[in-house]
Design a protein around this motif. Structure first.
Motif, PDB file in Angstrom:
ATOM      1  N   LEU A 197       0.813  -1.219   0.000  1.00 40.32           N
ATOM      2  CA  LEU A 197       0.000   0.000   0.000  1.00 40.32           C
ATOM      3  C   LEU A 197       0.847   1.269   0.000  1.00 40.32           C
ATOM      4  N   ILE A 199       2.780   2.729   2.279  1.00 39.93           N
ATOM      5  CA  ILE A 199       2.615   3.633   3.424  1.00 39.93           C
ATOM      6  C   ILE A 199       3.660   3.279   4.474  1.00 39.93           C
ATOM      7  N   LYS A 203       2.991   4.428  10.522  1.00 39.72           N
ATOM      8  CA  LYS A 203       1.680   5.044  10.283  1.00 39.72           C
ATOM      9  C   LYS A 203       0.600   3.978  10.191  1.00 39.72           C
ATOM     10  N   LEU A 204       0.910   2.894   9.500  1.00 41.87           N
ATOM     11  CA  LEU A 204      -0.057   1.805   9.387  1.00 41.87           C
ATOM     12  C   LEU A 204      -0.344   1.207  10.752  1.00 41.87           C
ATOM     13  N   TYR A 207      -2.635   3.440  12.673  1.00 40.60           N
ATOM     14  CA  TYR A 207      -3.997   3.403  12.116  1.00 40.60           C
ATOM     15  C   TYR A 207      -4.728   2.131  12.565  1.00 40.60           C
ATOM     16  N   LEU A 224      -9.196  -1.011   4.544  1.00 35.07           N
ATOM     17  CA  LEU A 224      -7.808  -0.551   4.464  1.00 35.07           C
ATOM     18  C   LEU A 224      -7.445  -0.210   3.008  1.00 35.07           C
ATOM     19  N   LEU A 227      -9.027   2.961   1.808  1.00 35.19           N
ATOM     20  CA  LEU A 227      -8.378   4.173   2.333  1.00 35.19           C
ATOM     21  C   LEU A 227      -7.068   4.476   1.613  1.00 35.19           C
ATOM     22  N   TYR A 228      -6.263   3.432   1.334  1.00 33.85           N
ATOM     23  CA  TYR A 228      -4.916   3.675   0.834  1.00 33.85           C
ATOM     24  C   TYR A 228      -4.672   3.256  -0.617  1.00 33.85           C
ATOM     25  N   ALA A 229      -5.663   2.638  -1.275  1.00 32.00           N
ATOM     26  CA  ALA A 229      -5.432   2.151  -2.646  1.00 32.00           C
ATOM     27  C   ALA A 229      -6.490   2.648  -3.623  1.00 32.00           C
ATOM     28  N   LYS A 230      -7.077   3.808  -3.348  1.00 34.22           N
ATOM     29  CA  LYS A 230      -8.102   4.342  -4.246  1.00 34.22           C
ATOM     30  C   LYS A 230      -7.508   4.679  -5.622  1.00 34.22           C
TER      31      LYS A 230
END
Length: 230
Positions: A197, A199, A203-204, A207, A224, A227-230
């Motif tokens: 992802l 990140i 941070k992960l 979260y 998940l 949030l991070y793979a749009k």
């Protein structure tokens, strides 16, 4: 209400009833035409006998939207997903199970409140090919996809001819990158997810902790990726 008004209402009700009956009749005829036009491969009658469990993802006949590799489509056509053979099956007019002769590219159906979307567009991995069907759980710059498998376990008592083979369900998740067309089996650990992802691992971790996200649960993994793979 006077006599004329009553007659008018009665006439309207009769016309509405006739319209509904005509629609149902035409829908039935259309389904018959579709069935006549579909070319299937009859399955062996004993293919799903003497097994303990179901070869299908769901035992219900579910109306599905189907897209063929040739470009053709079917809407609301009743099928079952045969996971053992990784194929869709339908009933012909004689009530026999059939596979589609034409290659199915993708299909979609709803079960309860959930919609299932399957596609066959992914690179070969773990014995699966580009014709294997995966359920799409999330589709963005990365895709989270799910592969259902069912294997038949031979009975341990070889002296008995009546012991059925047992169906064992196996499910794996994969991450597919549409940009470079790479696929990898998902590892449900923080370092793998942080790398895929893109990140920061810290941070992960924060979260996951503060939002009480369990990466062992499919629904939490989907959130998940959303949030991070749009």
């Amino acid at each position: 209400m006077n006599y004329t008004t009553k007659n008018r209402w009665r006439f309207t009700a009769i016309m509405l009833t006739i319209s509904v009956l005509l629609c149902l009749t035409n829908a039935g005829k259309a389904q018959q035409i579709v069935l006549q036009d579909i070319d299937g491969k009859p399955l062996l009658r004993n293919q799903f006998t003497d097994i303990d469990g179901s070869p299908f993802l769901f035992d219900d006949w579910l109306p599905s939207d189907i897209s063929f590799r040739s470009g053709g489509n079917l809407k609301d056509f009743n099928v079952k997903y045969d996971v053992i053979n990784d194929a869709l099956v339908f009933l012909d007019q004689e009530g026999n199970l059939n596979n589609f002769k034409e290659s199915v590219k993708s299909f979609k159906f709803t079960k309860g409140a959930k919609t299932y979307v399957f596609d066959a567009q992914y690179p070969a991995i773990d014995g699966h090919t580009g014709l294997s069907y995966y359920q799409i759980l999330f589709a963005g710059k990365l895709q989270l996809i799910k592969k259902y498998n069912k294997v038949l376990l031979e009975p341990q008592n070889y002296n008995s001819a009546n012991v059925a083979k047992k169906v064992q369900d196996i499910v794996n998740l994969y991450v597919y990158n549409p940009s470079d067309k790479s696929i990898v089996k998902l590892k449900q650990n923080e370092s793998f997810l942080a790398e895929k992802l893109a990140i920061d691992a810290g941070k992960l971790k924060r979260y996951l902790k503060y939002n009480k996200v369990n990466i062992k649960k499919q629904d939490d993994l989907v959130k998940l990726f959303e949030l991070y793979a749009k």
